[in-house]
Design a protein around this motif. Sequence first.
Motif, PDB file in Angstrom:
ATOM      1  N   ARG A 125     -46.609  20.116  41.489  1.00 26.69           N
ATOM      2  CA  ARG A 125     -47.859  19.415  41.197  1.00 26.69           C
ATOM      3  C   ARG A 125     -49.008  19.864  42.102  1.00 26.69           C
ATOM      4  NH1 ARG A 125     -47.856  14.320  38.427  1.00 26.69           N
ATOM      5  NH2 ARG A 125     -45.870  13.969  37.355  1.00 26.69           N
ATOM      6  N   ASN A 126     -48.702  20.168  43.352  1.00 29.13           N
ATOM      7  CA  ASN A 126     -49.752  20.492  44.306  1.00 29.13           C
ATOM      8  C   ASN A 126     -50.077  21.979  44.346  1.00 29.13           C
ATOM      9  OD1 ASN A 126     -51.572  19.572  46.436  1.00 29.13           O
ATOM     10  ND2 ASN A 126     -50.256  20.696  47.841  1.00 29.13           N
ATOM     11  N   LEU A 127     -49.050  22.822  44.158  1.00 28.61           N
ATOM     12  CA  LEU A 127     -49.234  24.266  44.286  1.00 28.61           C
ATOM     13  C   LEU A 127     -48.895  25.035  43.017  1.00 28.61           C
ATOM     14  CD1 LEU A 127     -47.573  24.661  47.811  1.00 28.61           C
ATOM     15  CD2 LEU A 127     -50.025  24.784  47.310  1.00 28.61           C
ATOM     16  N   ASN A 128     -48.414  24.318  41.999  1.00 23.09           N
ATOM     17  CA  ASN A 128     -47.975  24.959  40.758  1.00 23.09           C
ATOM     18  C   ASN A 128     -46.902  26.014  41.045  1.00 23.09           C
ATOM     19  OD1 ASN A 128     -48.019  25.205  37.941  1.00 23.09           O
ATOM     20  ND2 ASN A 128     -49.463  26.915  38.010  1.00 23.09           N
ATOM     21  N   ARG A 129     -46.010  25.663  41.968  1.00 27.03           N
ATOM     22  CA  ARG A 129     -44.935  26.544  42.394  1.00 27.03           C
ATOM     23  C   ARG A 129     -43.636  25.758  42.486  1.00 27.03           C
ATOM     24  NH1 ARG A 129     -46.179  32.182  43.894  1.00 27.03           N
ATOM     25  NH2 ARG A 129     -48.449  32.277  43.732  1.00 27.03           N
ATOM     26  N   THR A 130     -42.518  26.479  42.505  1.00 26.47           N
ATOM     27  CA  THR A 130     -41.262  25.833  42.849  1.00 26.47           C
ATOM     28  C   THR A 130     -41.183  25.725  44.373  1.00 26.47           C
ATOM     29  OG1 THR A 130     -40.022  27.899  43.047  1.00 26.47           O
ATOM     30  CG2 THR A 130     -40.168  26.903  40.840  1.00 26.47           C
TER      31      THR A 130
END
Length: 313
Positions: A125-130
Amino acid sequence: MTVRELGLPVTATAPGLPDRVTIWEVGPRDGLQNEDTVVPVDVKLEFIDRLADAGLTTIEATSFVHPKWVPQLADAEDLLARLSTRDGVAYPVLVPNERGLDRALAAGIRHIAIFASATETFANRNLNRTRDSQLTMFEPVVTRAVAEGLDVRGYVSMSFGDPWEGAVDPAAVVSVGRRLLDMGISQLSLGDTIGVATAGQVSALLGAFAEAGTSVDHLAVHFHDTYGQALTNTLEALRHGVTTVDSSAGGLGGCPYAESATGNLATEDLVWLLDGLGVSTGVDLDSLADTSAWMAERLGRPSPSRVVRALRG
């Protein structure tokens, strides 16, 4: 009358605490980035200067996160170009990626911070990363920064609780934290992003890092006061040997992930606690309270800090 003239707070030392604590002031960045409206750069500059006058030696000045996501700090280059730095005071800047590092290097910054998540959901949600790919993104940032002689700090958010995943396993926090430390960061700040931590959780997490071979000298804590536990959790961290504590002047900064969140631990409340315990910070409480009262006037609302309200009405 000032607190010094009144002889307050009364000092009563306690065993097992450090002689001195470094306060990592996050108000100009973590505090002001949560404001509904943009604070003028002239006000930000005076705020930072007043904080240094009060004796704070680490003041997180701004962020190079894209202005689309944090419009309140879109003036980062302007602020840093006009900032009157002084010897003995560090002005770290948050960077999210290599582009942010490029901007920091161009601005002549010597201290940066990166922001990772202990949980899968918040990383997405914050970094669009796993959770893993965020670390892959940060590795070249840290490597380049260290090669350029910069000091790099790492934040680990959601270190105690996550609004989507619930309680966070200390092992997950240690896993992310160790990978950041192995990259070459100098300090790891453990963030209670939604303010749900209890003293027992703090003890367990710090114990887990110790078991993993991490020296407490590399750890800092960052508590939010959503449930009124920030000072209690801070005291527990001090008992485990932590000597760097994040806080925000006047308690600036909210948390968008928890209802009724009251934001960061107020620096004045922290200094009151530490002064009362005889733990040195180098911060003048009266000067700091004046600064936060001044900023509260510019924001048009009372300061959330209990100490500021008690001292300045």
